[in-house]
Motif scaffolding. Structure first.
Motif, PDB file in Angstrom:
ATOM      1  N   LEU A  22      -1.491  14.128  -7.931  1.00 35.07           N
ATOM      2  CA  LEU A  22      -0.075  14.421  -7.704  1.00 35.07           C
ATOM      3  C   LEU A  22       0.757  13.208  -8.078  1.00 35.07           C
ATOM      4  O   LEU A  22       0.468  12.090  -7.648  1.00 35.07           O
ATOM      5  CB  LEU A  22       0.170  14.768  -6.233  1.00 35.07           C
ATOM      6  N   LYS A  23       1.771  13.444  -8.870  1.00 36.78           N
ATOM      7  CA  LYS A  23       2.776  12.420  -9.162  1.00 36.78           C
ATOM      8  C   LYS A  23       4.123  13.047  -8.892  1.00 36.78           C
ATOM      9  O   LYS A  23       4.540  13.981  -9.583  1.00 36.78           O
ATOM     10  CB  LYS A  23       2.681  11.934 -10.603  1.00 36.78           C
ATOM     11  N   GLY A  24       4.773  12.584  -7.849  1.00 36.83           N
ATOM     12  CA  GLY A  24       6.060  13.127  -7.465  1.00 36.83           C
ATOM     13  C   GLY A  24       6.113  13.430  -5.975  1.00 36.83           C
ATOM     14  O   GLY A  24       5.253  13.027  -5.213  1.00 36.83           O
ATOM     15  N   LYS A  37       1.204   9.308  -6.045  1.00 36.60           N
ATOM     16  CA  LYS A  37       1.262   8.447  -7.224  1.00 36.60           C
ATOM     17  C   LYS A  37      -0.104   8.417  -7.897  1.00 36.60           C
ATOM     18  O   LYS A  37      -0.504   7.415  -8.445  1.00 36.60           O
ATOM     19  CB  LYS A  37       1.684   7.034  -6.821  1.00 36.60           C
ATOM     20  N   GLY A  38      -0.835   9.535  -7.800  1.00 44.19           N
ATOM     21  CA  GLY A  38      -2.191   9.597  -8.352  1.00 44.19           C
ATOM     22  C   GLY A  38      -3.027  10.537  -7.504  1.00 44.19           C
ATOM     23  O   GLY A  38      -2.607  11.644  -7.189  1.00 44.19           O
ATOM     24  N   HIS A  39      -4.210  10.069  -7.089  1.00 42.36           N
ATOM     25  CA  HIS A  39      -5.103  10.910  -6.300  1.00 42.36           C
ATOM     26  C   HIS A  39      -4.494  11.168  -4.921  1.00 42.36           C
ATOM     27  O   HIS A  39      -3.951  10.272  -4.291  1.00 42.36           O
ATOM     28  CB  HIS A  39      -6.482  10.262  -6.151  1.00 42.36           C
ATOM     29  N   GLU A  58       7.363  23.469  -2.302  1.00 38.49           N
ATOM     30  CA  GLU A  58       8.663  23.257  -2.925  1.00 38.49           C
ATOM     31  C   GLU A  58       8.723  21.862  -3.545  1.00 38.49           C
ATOM     32  O   GLU A  58       8.890  20.873  -2.834  1.00 38.49           O
ATOM     33  CB  GLU A  58       9.757  23.415  -1.877  1.00 38.49           C
ATOM     34  N   PRO A  59       8.564  21.754  -4.884  1.00 42.39           N
ATOM     35  CA  PRO A  59       8.661  20.447  -5.535  1.00 42.39           C
ATOM     36  C   PRO A  59      10.088  19.918  -5.481  1.00 42.39           C
ATOM     37  O   PRO A  59      11.045  20.677  -5.479  1.00 42.39           O
ATOM     38  CB  PRO A  59       8.238  20.716  -6.970  1.00 42.39           C
ATOM     39  N   GLY A  65       0.691  17.147 -11.945  1.00 41.45           N
ATOM     40  CA  GLY A  65      -0.617  16.977 -11.335  1.00 41.45           C
ATOM     41  C   GLY A  65      -1.370  18.282 -11.262  1.00 41.45           C
ATOM     42  O   GLY A  65      -0.956  19.306 -11.802  1.00 41.45           O
ATOM     43  N   ASP A  66      -2.489  18.235 -10.577  1.00 45.48           N
ATOM     44  CA  ASP A  66      -3.348  19.396 -10.403  1.00 45.48           C
ATOM     45  C   ASP A  66      -3.827  19.384  -8.962  1.00 45.48           C
ATOM     46  O   ASP A  66      -4.740  18.641  -8.608  1.00 45.48           O
ATOM     47  CB  ASP A  66      -4.520  19.324 -11.376  1.00 45.48           C
TER      48      ASP A  66
END
Length: 74
Positions: A22-24, A37-39, A58-59, A65-66
């Motif tokens: 995940l980034k965000g 900021k990564g894993h 809700e972004p 990311g995945d």
């Protein structure tokens, strides 16, 4: 998910396992802010009193990311 016709009268707890990249920033379940900021690997456990369950993701802005979400209710 609607449990009103099941033998499960009310859900008392929600458990949400989130893992992956995940980034965000995003909100899960309407209340829980996740920032990556990564894993990313976490378990959210909270009270939840209802006869139905709506999963919300809700972004906030750009999110990449995945992620995998596993939800179980008690």
């Amino acid at each position: 998910m609607d449990f009103s016709d099941c033998n499960l009268s009310y859900v008392h707890y929600q458990n949400i396992r989130i893992s992956g990249e995940l980034k965000g920033t995003a909100y899960v379940g309407g209340f829980f802010k996740i920032v990556g900021k990564g894993h990313y690997d976490t378990l959210i456990r909270s009270d939840y009193y209802s006869d139905s369950y709506i999963f919300r993701y809700e972004p906030e802005g750009e999110v990449t990311g995945d992620l995998q979400f596993e939800v179980w209710l008690e």
